[in-house]
Write an enzyme that holds these catalytic residues in place. Structure first.
Site, mmCIF file in Angstrom:
data_model
loop_
_atom_site.group_PDB
_atom_site.id
_atom_site.type_symbol
_atom_site.label_atom_id
_atom_site.label_comp_id
_atom_site.label_asym_id
_atom_site.label_seq_id
_atom_site.Cartn_x
_atom_site.Cartn_y
_atom_site.Cartn_z
ATOM 1 N N GLY A 47 0.823 -1.228 0.000
ATOM 2 C CA GLY A 47 0.000 0.000 0.000
ATOM 3 C C GLY A 47 0.845 1.262 0.000
ATOM 4 O O GLY A 47 2.071 1.223 0.114
ATOM 5 N N ARG A 83 3.925 5.950 1.920
ATOM 6 C CA ARG A 83 4.396 7.343 2.020
ATOM 7 C C ARG A 83 3.890 8.177 0.851
ATOM 8 O O ARG A 83 4.439 9.238 0.560
ATOM 9 C CB ARG A 83 5.905 7.398 2.094
ATOM 10 C CG ARG A 83 6.597 6.760 0.921
ATOM 11 C CD ARG A 83 8.002 7.177 0.935
ATOM 12 N NE ARG A 83 8.803 6.307 0.095
ATOM 13 C CZ ARG A 83 10.068 6.505 -0.105
ATOM 14 N NH1 ARG A 83 10.664 7.520 0.464
ATOM 15 N NH2 ARG A 83 10.761 5.693 -0.869
ATOM 16 N N LYS A 93 4.382 12.386 -2.604
ATOM 17 C CA LYS A 93 5.237 11.308 -2.110
ATOM 18 C C LYS A 93 6.111 11.874 -0.999
ATOM 19 O O LYS A 93 6.847 12.836 -1.223
ATOM 20 C CB LYS A 93 6.096 10.742 -3.238
ATOM 21 C CG LYS A 93 6.976 9.572 -2.807
ATOM 22 C CD LYS A 93 7.471 8.816 -4.014
ATOM 23 C CE LYS A 93 8.480 7.743 -3.629
ATOM 24 N NZ LYS A 93 8.996 7.058 -4.822
ATOM 25 N N ASP A 105 8.528 5.773 8.186
ATOM 26 C CA ASP A 105 8.073 7.095 8.631
ATOM 27 C C ASP A 105 7.193 7.860 7.651
ATOM 28 O O ASP A 105 6.758 8.976 7.945
ATOM 29 C CB ASP A 105 9.302 7.958 8.989
ATOM 30 C CG ASP A 105 10.253 8.091 7.803
ATOM 31 O OD1 ASP A 105 9.892 7.650 6.696
ATOM 32 O OD2 ASP A 105 11.357 8.631 7.997
ATOM 33 N N GLY A 106 6.970 7.306 6.462
ATOM 34 C CA GLY A 106 6.117 8.012 5.498
ATOM 35 C C GLY A 106 6.791 9.195 4.832
ATOM 36 O O GLY A 106 6.142 9.975 4.138
ATOM 37 N N ARG A 166 -1.655 0.092 -9.573
ATOM 38 C CA ARG A 166 -0.560 -0.827 -9.910
ATOM 39 C C ARG A 166 -1.074 -2.258 -10.085
ATOM 40 O O ARG A 166 -2.195 -2.565 -9.664
ATOM 41 C CB ARG A 166 0.457 -0.846 -8.746
ATOM 42 C CG ARG A 166 1.061 0.492 -8.472
ATOM 43 C CD ARG A 166 0.906 0.900 -7.008
ATOM 44 N NE ARG A 166 1.228 2.326 -6.863
ATOM 45 C CZ ARG A 166 2.452 2.801 -6.836
ATOM 46 N NH1 ARG A 166 3.474 1.965 -6.866
ATOM 47 N NH2 ARG A 166 2.668 4.091 -6.755
ATOM 48 N N ASP A 209 4.313 -4.210 -7.232
ATOM 49 C CA ASP A 209 3.670 -2.998 -6.709
ATOM 50 C C ASP A 209 4.239 -1.751 -7.383
ATOM 51 O O ASP A 209 3.725 -0.654 -7.163
ATOM 52 C CB ASP A 209 3.846 -2.905 -5.183
ATOM 53 C CG ASP A 209 5.297 -2.942 -4.759
ATOM 54 O OD1 ASP A 209 5.968 -3.953 -5.064
ATOM 55 O OD2 ASP A 209 5.775 -1.981 -4.157
HETATM 56 P P1 AMP Z 1 9.081 0.984 -2.881
HETATM 57 O O1 AMP Z 1 10.177 -0.014 -2.910
HETATM 58 O O2 AMP Z 1 9.525 2.413 -2.789
HETATM 59 O O3 AMP Z 1 8.120 0.788 -3.991
HETATM 60 O O4 AMP Z 1 8.275 0.748 -1.517
HETATM 61 C C1 AMP Z 1 7.734 -0.492 -1.163
HETATM 62 C C2 AMP Z 1 6.710 -0.311 -0.081
HETATM 63 O O5 AMP Z 1 7.291 0.287 1.069
HETATM 64 C C3 AMP Z 1 5.527 0.555 -0.464
HETATM 65 O O6 AMP Z 1 4.400 0.050 0.187
HETATM 66 C C4 AMP Z 1 5.922 1.894 0.093
HETATM 67 O O7 AMP Z 1 4.817 2.721 0.340
HETATM 68 C C5 AMP Z 1 6.619 1.503 1.386
HETATM 69 N N1 AMP Z 1 7.589 2.491 1.824
HETATM 70 C C6 AMP Z 1 8.793 2.785 1.262
HETATM 71 N N2 AMP Z 1 9.405 3.763 1.946
HETATM 72 C C7 AMP Z 1 8.582 4.123 2.969
HETATM 73 C C8 AMP Z 1 8.659 5.076 4.024
HETATM 74 N N3 AMP Z 1 9.707 5.869 4.190
HETATM 75 N N4 AMP Z 1 7.602 5.151 4.850
HETATM 76 C C9 AMP Z 1 6.529 4.362 4.706
HETATM 77 N N5 AMP Z 1 6.411 3.431 3.759
HETATM 78 C C10 AMP Z 1 7.425 3.304 2.886
HETATM 79 MG MG MG Z 2 6.551 1.398 -4.744
#
Ligand code: AMP
Ligand code: MG
Length: 548
Positions: free
Chosen positions: A118, A121, A141, A153-154, A218, A291
């Site tokens: 999901g 962030r 983002k 931390d989002g 996605r 995703d």
């Molecule tokens: P990504 O590899 O960037 O596509 O991220 C994979 C998953 O981790 C997704 O669900 C993102 O929303 C979550 N995610 C990545 N970085 C963060 C963050 N700093 N805070 C919260 N969720 C994150």
């Molecule tokens: Mg992603």
């Protein structure tokens, strides 16, 4: 060639203030949300999204703005870098009509089913319909935690936000289907990251990118519904996406199952063309988890991506991928197809028939293969319909690999190699001379290697002469598909360093030049230069972690 996922708005309407935008929010209106609105990390079921507001930041300040995305949306560049627009673009100010939410999706990460992921962030603010009647999702983002943040931390750091901002726009201008970026905004808050994964976390400046696309749905949105046995939701989401983004599929009629089949095939076709473009320009996404695969066939989620410098099919920019190299340059087409296969498994609940899904996967392979043949032919200056001689093709790529040769420069400079009758009389040195700047160690190119390159060039020249394309046409054909300027990893790094020191000019100049990547631009050759030696092993210039 440029695919207008986003096209200019109708010129007549005067640009409006960002804060005067009207929001339509079809996704939220048509699909069920999570009744629980507590913003705490948790598993969510039976919903397509959770309503959640961005978390305010101390000091929003606009650092970057895309005039072309703004023109598409019909909005004016904000006059005040710290005013209401900057507040809206960091999430401090939720404008009237916005219904912010985090989407619920799952995904396969590095080949393993990861369950619920999901928007951890990313927060969608709403959908805007432009003067041409097209709808765009505005998504922040790095705007703070959501129920999907797990233990993170989002937030996003400035360096990764600059990379996403610059690359989204550069990819669009290269003609690669992509999500876009309207703005880059500093938050004024520090974000702690362990850049090297070595147990030394450090504070870094935080930032927010406002991403724009017709949809950020996605493959993983469908996968999660299928995995959780949410058949009715799977169907509702598919019906929404088809009606909103693939309406042409409804015109041909047929049973719902037939429409879902044709829809999957269209996703396969678009994904194949997108990956073909990646391969053409030397882009490596770096984290092709399901995703991170757009249902619209757009490049999405710019994280540890990179650009091929020395041609190396096994190269991956992602340090997390360094051992397995699942997401290396050469694997991208086959990984895209594997991801489509996972999507097909999820959509089987809709078609209840394997045949149209299997046809989609075959269509992916056929579309990719024929697109790549055309790409290769035009990269070499032949007509798109020509079949490139197999020996010429294989010989070329083994040469590029044998001695570190810049992928972008090689193809761009190949247009300068003389192919007229006099070329045959040139010795090895003279023949190879136009390609010299593509070699990473120009002084150390061995005589044997030079001879092999010259031999390949003589073969290439013979093929070119057989096609008898006028020289100017051949060069124009090559220059239209072989960019001169790409967002080399070190160029993004230089822009980040300057911006972190308060100077936006490096980012702005680089982005301005990258808007015309196929044109010669006098005075800008420094941005077309191969990676300097200092950047070879520098973090952020050669390899990147997911830690952003
Ligand atoms: P990504 O590899 O960037 O596509 O991220 C994979 C998953 O981790 C997704 O669900 C993102 O929303 C979550 N995610 C990545 N970085 C963060 C963050 N700093 N805070 C919260 N969720 C994150
Ligand atoms: Mg992603």
């Amino acid at each position: 060639m440029k695919q207008d996922v986003i096209s200019p708005g109708v010129a007549a309407a005067a640009p409006r203030d960002l804060c005067a935008l009207e929001f339509s929010n079809r996704f939220v209106r048509e699909l069920p949300g999570d009744p629980d609105t507590r913003n705490v990390s948790r598993a969510v079921s039976d919903a397509c999204y959770t309503r959640v507001d961005p978390t305010p930041v101390p000091a929003p300040r606009l650092l970057g703005w895309s005039d072309t995305v703004a023109a598409t949306l019909g909005i004016a560049r904000p006059l005040d870098a710290c005013g209401p627009a900057a507040e809206a673009l960091t999430g401090n100010r939720v404008l009237p009509g916005m219904q912010p939410y985090a989407a619920r999706y799952g995904g396969h990460q590095f080949g393993q089913w990861a369950g619920q992921l999901g928007d951890g962030r990313a927060i969608t603010l709403g959908e805007v319909i432009n003067a041409a009647g097209r709808s765009y999702e505005l998504q922040l983002k790095g705007a703070g935690p959501t129920p999907y943040s797990r233990r993170a931390d989002g937030r996003a750091v400035l360096r990764s936000s600059v990379r996403e901002f610059m690359c989204s726009e550069a990819m669009h201008d290269l003609g690669v289907p992509t999500t876009r970026a309207l703005s880059l905004t500093a938050t004024g808050a520090a974000v702690v990251r362990d850049l090297f994964y070595d147990g030394n976390p450090a504070p870094e400046p935080g930032a927010v990118v406002c991403r724009v696309a017709p949809s950020f749905v996605r493959f993983g949105n469908f996968q999660l519904h299928a995995a959780q046995g949410e058949g009715a939701l799977l169907k509702r989401l598919a019906d929404h996406v088809i009606a909103a983004h693939f309406p042409e599929l409804l015109q041909d009629g047929g049973t719902p199952a037939a429409i879902y089949g044709r829809w999957f095939q269209e996703i396969c076709r678009r994904t194949a063309l997108m990956v073909n473009d990646w391969m053409r320009v030397g882009f490596v996404h770096g984290v092709m988890n399901t995703d991170n695969m757009s249902i619209l066939g757009l490049t999405v989620d710019y994280g540890p991506y990179g650009w091929l410098e020395g041609y190396d099919p096994q190269w991956t920019p992602n340090t997390t991928d360094a051992s397995g190299r699942r997401y290396c340059y050469a694997n991208q087409p086959q990984i895209a197809q594997w991801n489509l296969w996972q999507l097909a498994n999820a959509l089987y609940g809709l078609t209840e028939d394997k045949a149209p899904l299997e046809e989609g996967l075959v269509l992916f392979a056929d579309t990719y293969e024929s697109a790549w043949q055309k790409t290769l032919a035009t990269k070499l200056g032949f007509a798109a319909s020509s079949t490139v001689d197999a020996g010429l093709n294989a010989g070329l790529f083994s040469l590029l690999e044998a001695t570190e040769t810049d992928y972008t420069l090689f193809f761009r400079l190949l247009a300068n190699v003389p192919v007229d009758d006099n070329a045959a009389a040139l010795d090895d040195h003279a023949l190879v001379a136009p390609l010299q700047p593509a070699f990473y160690n120009e002084g150390a190119v061995s005589t044997t290697h030079r001879k092999r390159v010259a031999t390949w060039l003589r073969d290439y020249i013979a093929h070119t002469q057989r096609e008898a394309t006028p020289s100017s046409q051949r060069i124009a054909r090559m220059n239209a598909v072989n960019p001169k300027y790409v967002l080399r990893n070190y160029l993004a790094h230089l822009a980040i360093e300057a911006l972190a020191a308060g100077d936006a000019s490096v980012m702005e100049r680089t982005m301005r030049v990258l808007q015309r990547p196929y044109d010669e631009q006098p005075g800008c050759d420094d941005l077309a230069a191969r990676r300097p030696e200092w950047a070879r092993h520098k973090a952020g210039c050669s390899a990147l972690s997911c830690s952003s």
